[in-house]
Design an enzyme around this catalytic site. Structure first.
Site, PDB file in Angstrom:
ATOM      1  N   LYS A  89      69.273  14.839 -46.995  1.00  0.00           N
ATOM      2  CA  LYS A  89      70.206  15.588 -46.143  1.00  0.00           C
ATOM      3  C   LYS A  89      70.950  16.547 -47.061  1.00  0.00           C
ATOM      4  O   LYS A  89      72.051  16.252 -47.544  1.00  0.00           O
ATOM      5  CB  LYS A  89      71.144  14.616 -45.422  1.00  0.00           C
ATOM      6  CG  LYS A  89      71.965  15.249 -44.310  1.00  0.00           C
ATOM      7  CD  LYS A  89      72.652  14.164 -43.486  1.00  0.00           C
ATOM      8  CE  LYS A  89      73.668  14.735 -42.512  1.00  0.00           C
ATOM      9  NZ  LYS A  89      73.108  15.602 -41.484  1.00  0.00           N
TER      10      LYS A  89
HETATM   11  N1  PPE Z   1      68.381  15.730 -37.745  1.00  0.00           N
HETATM   12  C1  PPE Z   1      69.200  16.600 -38.382  1.00  0.00           C
HETATM   13  C2  PPE Z   1      68.634  17.873 -38.885  1.00  0.00           C
HETATM   14  C3  PPE Z   1      70.539  16.270 -38.524  1.00  0.00           C
HETATM   15  O1  PPE Z   1      71.349  17.124 -39.143  1.00  0.00           O
HETATM   16  C4  PPE Z   1      71.034  15.050 -38.014  1.00  0.00           C
HETATM   17  C5  PPE Z   1      72.470  14.680 -38.148  1.00  0.00           C
HETATM   18  C6  PPE Z   1      70.131  14.178 -37.375  1.00  0.00           C
HETATM   19  C7  PPE Z   1      68.809  14.544 -37.280  1.00  0.00           C
HETATM   20  C8  PPE Z   1      70.546  12.822 -36.854  1.00  0.00           C
HETATM   21  O2  PPE Z   1      70.756  11.933 -37.927  1.00  0.00           O
HETATM   22  P1  PPE Z   1      71.775  10.696 -37.804  1.00  0.00           P
HETATM   23  O3  PPE Z   1      73.138  11.281 -37.754  1.00  0.00           O
HETATM   24  O4  PPE Z   1      71.523   9.896 -39.029  1.00  0.00           O
HETATM   25  O5  PPE Z   1      71.435   9.966 -36.554  1.00  0.00           O
HETATM   26  N2  PPE Z   1      73.343  15.779 -38.109  1.00  0.00           N
HETATM   27  C9  PPE Z   1      74.696  15.615 -38.602  1.00  0.00           C
HETATM   28  C10 PPE Z   1      75.359  16.958 -38.835  1.00  0.00           C
HETATM   29  C11 PPE Z   1      75.946  17.678 -37.671  1.00  0.00           C
HETATM   30  C12 PPE Z   1      76.708  18.907 -38.125  1.00  0.00           C
HETATM   31  O6  PPE Z   1      76.760  19.909 -37.358  1.00  0.00           O
HETATM   32  O7  PPE Z   1      77.280  18.910 -39.226  1.00  0.00           O
HETATM   33  C13 PPE Z   1      75.483  14.648 -37.746  1.00  0.00           C
HETATM   34  O8  PPE Z   1      75.122  14.379 -36.612  1.00  0.00           O
HETATM   35  O9  PPE Z   1      76.476  14.132 -38.257  1.00  0.00           O
END
Ligand code: PPE
Length: 305
Positions: A156
């Site tokens: 990430k």
């Molecule tokens: N894909 C991406 C590209 C992504 O950024 C997130 C989280 C997810 C999937 C879901 O992952 P999880 O949170 O582990 O279930 N995105 C984060 C960032 C949002 C932002 O705008 O900053 C979040 O949801 O915290």
């Protein structure tokens, strides 16, 4: 926004003083890794959802980029808890960020110091206040997700979000709430900040990690809970057109939680409102994070207040 103190390399710094130099390596080359975590005000007290899993992903992201954080997972977990307690916020979004700080200029980050900060703020429904019930209108993005072996999607990393930002801007400027990215070979991957589930004939489908998605922690929670409900979950390649004929589609993410998708490219999904399985998954998720019912041991209680 609450101006909560920010944890910077082990010390608390007032919000307004938490600054970095303009020659910070990460500003020039995107060399940062971060997390997004939620602390909920449950009926049983404030609690962080899947705290160790998030901090482990932060460490894994750093490891991929050869960044030595200088803290153990346990130390980072405690620092997050301390930051929340100090903020006094009963519910918040948590943003740990590790980055290559000022040092030698040039692409090679290896000799730049690694700094870590933890910030917390209040963050409501990510895709709009009505989204959780009404669902969102989205399109398939014209930008693809990164190709395998270009940018590591399992990390990430800050730089990955240049692509996500293009997707999000395009969606919003075109009147949609979000964009769904396809992989380089045209399979459904994920939203700019969410994983995606497609429901057809009672089966849940979700894209495999090999489509260059972020392996979401909410995604893995939904897979586990759906299986425990006796639902079938298949991780496999999803063709674009499967979106249009789905019974239900929903996004998952820390910020987005479980958000139904109402239309995709102007195709109405299912009945055009939150579907039955989406609602079941939402209810199960909210039962944990709002009610504080925790059959999986996913909550870390935080002594706020
Ligand atoms: N894909 C991406 C590209 C992504 O950024 C997130 C989280 C997810 C999937 C879901 O992952 P999880 O949170 O582990 O279930 N995105 C984060 C960032 C949002 C932002 O705008 O900053 C979040 O949801 O915290």
């Amino acid at each position: 926004m609450t101006k909560a103190d920010i944890w910077m390399n082990g010390e608390f710094v007032p919000f307004d003083d938490a600054n970095v130099h303009v020659l910070t390596h990460a500003m020039h080359y995107g060399t940062s890794v971060f997390e997004g975590i939620r602390c909920y005000k449950t009926d049983k007290g404030s609690a962080i959802f899947r705290h160790p899993e998030h901090m482990q992903r932060q460490i894994d992201s750093a490891r991929i980029y050869r960044m030595d954080l200088g803290y153990t997972r346990e130390e980072l977990e405690q620092a997050v808890i301390d930051t929340i307690v100090r903020s006094g916020l009963e519910a918040c979004y948590i943003r740990p960020l590790s980055y290559r700080a000022m040092g030698p200029m040039g692409v090679n980050p290896y000799n730049n110091p690694v700094h870590t900060i933890i910030a917390v703020w209040e963050w409501g429904a990510y895709l709009g206040p009505e989204a959780l019930e009404q669902g969102v209108d989205v399109h398939v993005a014209s930008w693809n997700r990164m190709a395998p072996n270009t940018f590591p999607s399992m990390a990430k990393a800050g730089g990955n979000y240049l692509n996500a930002g293009l997707v999000k801007m395009d969606a919003v400027l075109s009147g949609f709430t979000e964009g769904i990215m396809l992989s380089v070979d045209g399979h459904v991957a994920e939203g700019s900040g969410e994983n995606i589930f497609v429901v057809k004939d009672g089966v849940l489908y979700t894209a495999p990690v090999a489509t260059s998605i972020l392996p979401g922690i909410t995604r893995s929670s939904i897979v586990r809970m759906a299986k425990d409900m006796g639902l079938e979950v298949r991780e496999g390649l999803i063709p674009r057109e499967a979106l249009y004929i789905a019974d239900e589609v929903f996004f998952t993410g820390t910020a987005a939680e479980v958000t139904p998708v109402r239309t995709i490219d102007h195709h109405v999904i299912g009945k055009g409102r939150r579907g039955e399985i989406t609602e079941r998954m939402q209810t199960a998720y909210f039962d944990i994070v709002h009610r504080g019912n925790d059959p999986y041991g996913w909550l870390t209680m935080v002594p706020v207040g």
